[in-house]
Design a protein around this motif. Structure first.
Motif, PDB file in Angstrom:
ATOM      1  N   LEU A  96      28.735  49.602 -26.155  1.00 49.32           N
ATOM      2  CA  LEU A  96      27.854  49.465 -25.460  1.00 49.32           C
ATOM      3  C   LEU A  96      27.480  48.206 -24.102  1.00 49.32           C
ATOM      4  N   ILE A  97      27.609  46.791 -24.691  1.00 49.74           N
ATOM      5  CA  ILE A  97      27.786  45.511 -23.391  1.00 49.74           C
ATOM      6  C   ILE A  97      28.789  45.855 -22.634  1.00 49.74           C
ATOM      7  N   ASN A  98      30.079  46.214 -23.487  1.00 48.02           N
ATOM      8  CA  ASN A  98      31.220  46.353 -22.465  1.00 48.02           C
ATOM      9  C   ASN A  98      30.738  47.704 -21.648  1.00 48.02           C
ATOM     10  N   GLU A  99      30.732  48.824 -21.990  1.00 49.54           N
ATOM     11  CA  GLU A  99      30.430  50.225 -20.831  1.00 49.54           C
ATOM     12  C   GLU A  99      29.606  49.699 -19.610  1.00 49.54           C
ATOM     13  N   LEU A 100      28.126  48.868 -20.292  1.00 46.66           N
ATOM     14  CA  LEU A 100      26.853  49.070 -18.998  1.00 46.66           C
ATOM     15  C   LEU A 100      27.389  47.707 -18.207  1.00 46.66           C
ATOM     16  N   THR A 101      28.321  46.992 -18.947  1.00 42.56           N
ATOM     17  CA  THR A 101      29.392  45.720 -17.843  1.00 42.56           C
ATOM     18  C   THR A 101      29.850  46.388 -17.458  1.00 42.56           C
ATOM     19  N   GLU A 102      30.833  46.689 -17.363  1.00 42.36           N
ATOM     20  CA  GLU A 102      31.735  48.226 -16.894  1.00 42.36           C
ATOM     21  C   GLU A 102      30.902  48.666 -15.279  1.00 42.36           C
ATOM     22  N   ILE A 103      30.141  49.483 -16.139  1.00 42.68           N
ATOM     23  CA  ILE A 103      29.263  50.474 -14.821  1.00 42.68           C
ATOM     24  C   ILE A 103      28.830  49.177 -13.631  1.00 42.68           C
ATOM     25  N   SER A 104      28.325  48.774 -14.262  1.00 46.51           N
ATOM     26  CA  SER A 104      27.163  47.592 -12.820  1.00 46.51           C
ATOM     27  C   SER A 104      28.439  46.984 -12.426  1.00 46.51           C
ATOM     28  N   GLN A 105      30.084  46.886 -12.842  1.00 43.68           N
ATOM     29  CA  GLN A 105      30.613  46.617 -11.474  1.00 43.68           C
ATOM     30  C   GLN A 105      31.338  47.411 -10.833  1.00 43.68           C
ATOM     31  N   GLU A 106      30.916  48.236 -11.126  1.00 44.54           N
ATOM     32  CA  GLU A 106      31.814  49.638 -10.405  1.00 44.54           C
ATOM     33  C   GLU A 106      30.830  49.930  -8.992  1.00 44.54           C
ATOM     34  N   ASP A 107      32.261  49.936  -8.333  1.00 48.43           N
ATOM     35  CA  ASP A 107      31.112  49.527  -6.570  1.00 48.43           C
ATOM     36  C   ASP A 107      31.075  51.233  -5.916  1.00 48.43           C
TER      37      ASP A 107
END
Length: 107
Positions: A96-107
């Motif tokens: 979940l942490i990894n998925e949220l990190t990826e989402i927050s880094q998307e443009d």
């Protein structure tokens, strides 16, 4: 432990509905006064960035108590879980942490 938490926590649906009604009413009022840009900006900023200001003291108190009880539940569950369950939980949490990190880094 989960059953005990669910039966002990306070129901907040009615208070949440009242809060949402108040928020929508204030939002509607802000839009009716859109000719006054200063007031509109102030109202919308408050509603969007600090919606908790619309919540009643009673609602905030119930939410705080429910949050405290939920924290106590998490601590209790951690003490009841075996090693395998803790590993599985940590694996899901890391996903979940990894998925949220990826989402927050998307443009």
């Amino acid at each position: 432990a989960v059953h005990d938490y669910n039966t002990a926590r306070s129901d907040t649906l009615d208070m949440w509905l009242e809060y949402r009604h108040d928020w929508i009413r204030l939002f509607s009022q802000a839009l009716k006064n859109r000719r006054n840009q200063v007031a509109l900006s102030h109202s919308l900023t408050l509603l969007m960035t600090r919606p908790e200001t619309v919540k009643s003291k009673a609602y905030k108190a119930v939410l705080d108590n429910n949050s405290k009880m939920f924290g106590e539940l998490i601590i209790k569950l951690e003490g009841l879980a075996n090693t395998k369950q803790k590993q599985q939980f940590n694996k899901k949490l890391n996903t979940l942490i990894n998925e949220l990190t990826e989402i927050s880094q998307e443009d």
